[in-house]
Scaffold this motif. Structure first.
Motif, PDB file in Angstrom:
ATOM      1  N   LEU A 117      -0.295  27.056  -8.019  1.00  0.00           N
ATOM      2  CA  LEU A 117      -0.237  28.168  -7.077  1.00  0.00           C
ATOM      3  C   LEU A 117      -1.119  29.323  -7.556  1.00  0.00           C
ATOM      4  CD1 LEU A 117       1.202  29.038  -4.462  1.00  0.00           C
ATOM      5  CD2 LEU A 117       3.003  29.989  -5.900  1.00  0.00           C
ATOM      6  N   ALA A 118      -1.044  29.627  -8.845  1.00  0.00           N
ATOM      7  CA  ALA A 118      -1.871  30.694  -9.416  1.00  0.00           C
ATOM      8  C   ALA A 118      -3.349  30.364  -9.292  1.00  0.00           C
ATOM      9  CB  ALA A 118      -1.498  30.914 -10.880  1.00  0.00           C
ATOM     10  N   ASP A 119      -3.702  29.126  -9.571  1.00  0.00           N
ATOM     11  CA  ASP A 119      -5.102  28.712  -9.461  1.00  0.00           C
ATOM     12  C   ASP A 119      -5.579  28.786  -8.013  1.00  0.00           C
ATOM     13  OD1 ASP A 119      -7.538  27.754 -10.605  1.00  0.00           O
ATOM     14  OD2 ASP A 119      -7.081  25.765  -9.793  1.00  0.00           O
ATOM     15  N   GLY A 120      -4.740  28.364  -7.074  1.00  0.00           N
ATOM     16  CA  GLY A 120      -5.098  28.437  -5.658  1.00  0.00           C
ATOM     17  C   GLY A 120      -5.294  29.868  -5.188  1.00  0.00           C
ATOM     18  N   LEU A 121      -4.404  30.769  -5.613  1.00  0.00           N
ATOM     19  CA  LEU A 121      -4.551  32.176  -5.252  1.00  0.00           C
ATOM     20  C   LEU A 121      -5.832  32.740  -5.857  1.00  0.00           C
ATOM     21  CD1 LEU A 121      -3.532  34.782  -3.940  1.00  0.00           C
ATOM     22  CD2 LEU A 121      -2.225  35.219  -6.037  1.00  0.00           C
ATOM     23  N   LEU A 160       1.314  35.871 -11.629  1.00  0.00           N
ATOM     24  CA  LEU A 160       1.270  34.410 -11.697  1.00  0.00           C
ATOM     25  C   LEU A 160       0.550  33.912 -12.948  1.00  0.00           C
ATOM     26  CD1 LEU A 160       0.558  33.498  -7.961  1.00  0.00           C
ATOM     27  CD2 LEU A 160       2.741  33.501  -9.172  1.00  0.00           C
ATOM     28  N   PHE A 161      -0.440  34.676 -13.423  1.00  0.00           N
ATOM     29  CA  PHE A 161      -1.164  34.291 -14.640  1.00  0.00           C
ATOM     30  C   PHE A 161      -0.527  34.857 -15.896  1.00  0.00           C
ATOM     31  CE2 PHE A 161      -4.900  33.211 -11.961  1.00  0.00           C
ATOM     32  CZ  PHE A 161      -5.151  31.965 -12.499  1.00  0.00           C
ATOM     33  N   LEU A 162       0.613  35.532 -15.741  1.00  0.00           N
ATOM     34  CA  LEU A 162       1.349  36.116 -16.866  1.00  0.00           C
ATOM     35  C   LEU A 162       0.469  37.073 -17.658  1.00  0.00           C
ATOM     36  CD1 LEU A 162       3.105  32.853 -18.150  1.00  0.00           C
ATOM     37  CD2 LEU A 162       3.909  34.460 -16.413  1.00  0.00           C
ATOM     38  N   ASP A 184       9.662  22.798 -17.966  1.00  0.00           N
ATOM     39  CA  ASP A 184      10.300  22.877 -16.658  1.00  0.00           C
ATOM     40  C   ASP A 184       9.304  22.417 -15.594  1.00  0.00           C
ATOM     41  OD1 ASP A 184      11.258  23.925 -14.102  1.00  0.00           O
ATOM     42  OD2 ASP A 184      12.667  25.103 -15.288  1.00  0.00           O
ATOM     43  N   PRO A 185       9.728  21.597 -14.630  1.00  0.00           N
ATOM     44  CA  PRO A 185       8.815  21.106 -13.587  1.00  0.00           C
ATOM     45  C   PRO A 185       8.204  22.214 -12.721  1.00  0.00           C
ATOM     46  CG  PRO A 185      10.936  19.967 -13.473  1.00  0.00           C
ATOM     47  CD  PRO A 185      11.062  21.019 -14.515  1.00  0.00           C
ATOM     48  N   ILE A 186       8.785  23.397 -12.735  1.00  0.00           N
ATOM     49  CA  ILE A 186       8.238  24.500 -11.935  1.00  0.00           C
ATOM     50  C   ILE A 186       6.957  25.052 -12.553  1.00  0.00           C
ATOM     51  CG2 ILE A 186       9.499  26.400 -13.015  1.00  0.00           C
ATOM     52  CD1 ILE A 186       8.967  26.039  -9.273  1.00  0.00           C
ATOM     53  N   VAL A 187       6.773  24.886 -13.860  1.00  0.00           N
ATOM     54  CA  VAL A 187       5.602  25.460 -14.546  1.00  0.00           C
ATOM     55  C   VAL A 187       4.290  24.926 -13.980  1.00  0.00           C
ATOM     56  CG1 VAL A 187       4.420  25.681 -16.773  1.00  0.00           C
ATOM     57  CG2 VAL A 187       6.896  26.044 -16.622  1.00  0.00           C
ATOM     58  N   PRO A 188       4.102  23.600 -13.847  1.00  0.00           N
ATOM     59  CA  PRO A 188       2.837  23.139 -13.261  1.00  0.00           C
ATOM     60  C   PRO A 188       2.656  23.596 -11.810  1.00  0.00           C
ATOM     61  CG  PRO A 188       4.083  21.275 -14.149  1.00  0.00           C
ATOM     62  CD  PRO A 188       4.912  22.490 -14.312  1.00  0.00           C
ATOM     63  N   GLU A 189       3.763  23.720 -11.073  1.00  0.00           N
ATOM     64  CA  GLU A 189       3.675  24.183  -9.686  1.00  0.00           C
ATOM     65  C   GLU A 189       3.177  25.633  -9.628  1.00  0.00           C
ATOM     66  OE1 GLU A 189       4.117  22.286  -6.977  1.00  0.00           O
ATOM     67  OE2 GLU A 189       4.451  20.612  -8.340  1.00  0.00           O
ATOM     68  N   ILE A 190       3.702  26.465 -10.522  1.00  0.00           N
ATOM     69  CA  ILE A 190       3.257  27.858 -10.574  1.00  0.00           C
ATOM     70  C   ILE A 190       1.798  27.927 -11.003  1.00  0.00           C
ATOM     71  CG2 ILE A 190       3.552  30.071 -11.766  1.00  0.00           C
ATOM     72  CD1 ILE A 190       6.578  29.504 -11.767  1.00  0.00           C
ATOM     73  N   CYS A 191       1.402  27.073 -11.924  1.00  0.00           N
ATOM     74  CA  CYS A 191      -0.001  27.048 -12.372  1.00  0.00           C
ATOM     75  C   CYS A 191      -0.931  26.670 -11.221  1.00  0.00           C
ATOM     76  CB  CYS A 191      -0.178  26.071 -13.532  1.00  0.00           C
ATOM     77  SG  CYS A 191       0.582  26.627 -15.068  1.00  0.00           S
TER      78      CYS A 191
END
Length: 131
Positions: A109-113, A77-79, A100-107
């Motif tokens: 999610l990564a921060d939450g994990l 998730l953090f690449l 892409d709108p998915i990028v902030p969502e993944i960020c």
């Protein structure tokens, strides 16, 4: 009266609050974590998330194997991987545009994990990423 001893077997170990928090995060974001892992790492991400799901479903505390798998998911998730690492070519990272709108969502999610792993004591503060 009954005179039996209570045995402290492997299943009776108490989970820490941090591990409960981590399990709550994983349960609440299961589908999103699965989609993000597949999007970023292809079949490898799918196998990783399935192995985590199986491990988390086991009774008792999380094993070291599951903890390592969670840290690997965090790395996806953090690449944290570099081109040429042992990653499959089918990971679709190259097809995701930065806007892409998915990028902030993944960020998020990564921060939450990461925060859930931190609360469970699986990630050191020095390993913190900033998004």
């Amino acid at each position: 009266m009954f005179h039996t001893k209570f045995g402290h077997g492997g299943e009776s170990r108490v989970m820490s609050l941090g591990e409960l928090t981590l399990r709550t995060f994983l349960a609440g974001h299961d589908e999103d974590l699965g989609h993000a892992a597949v999007l970023l790492a292809g079949r490898r991400g799918a196998r990783l998330v399935n192995a985590i799901r199986e491990g988390v479903d086991q009774p008792g505390r999380m094993t070291r194997r599951v903890q390592r798998l969670l840290l690997e998911l965090r790395g996806i998730l953090f690449l944290d991987h570099a081109p040429g690492d042992d990653w499959e070519a089918e990971g679709r990272l190259a097809t995701i545009a930065p806007d892409d709108p998915i990028v902030p969502e993944i960020c998020l999610l990564a921060d939450g994990l990461h925060q859930a792993l931190l609360s469970a004591g699986l990630t050191a503060v020095a390993d913190e990423h900033t998004i």
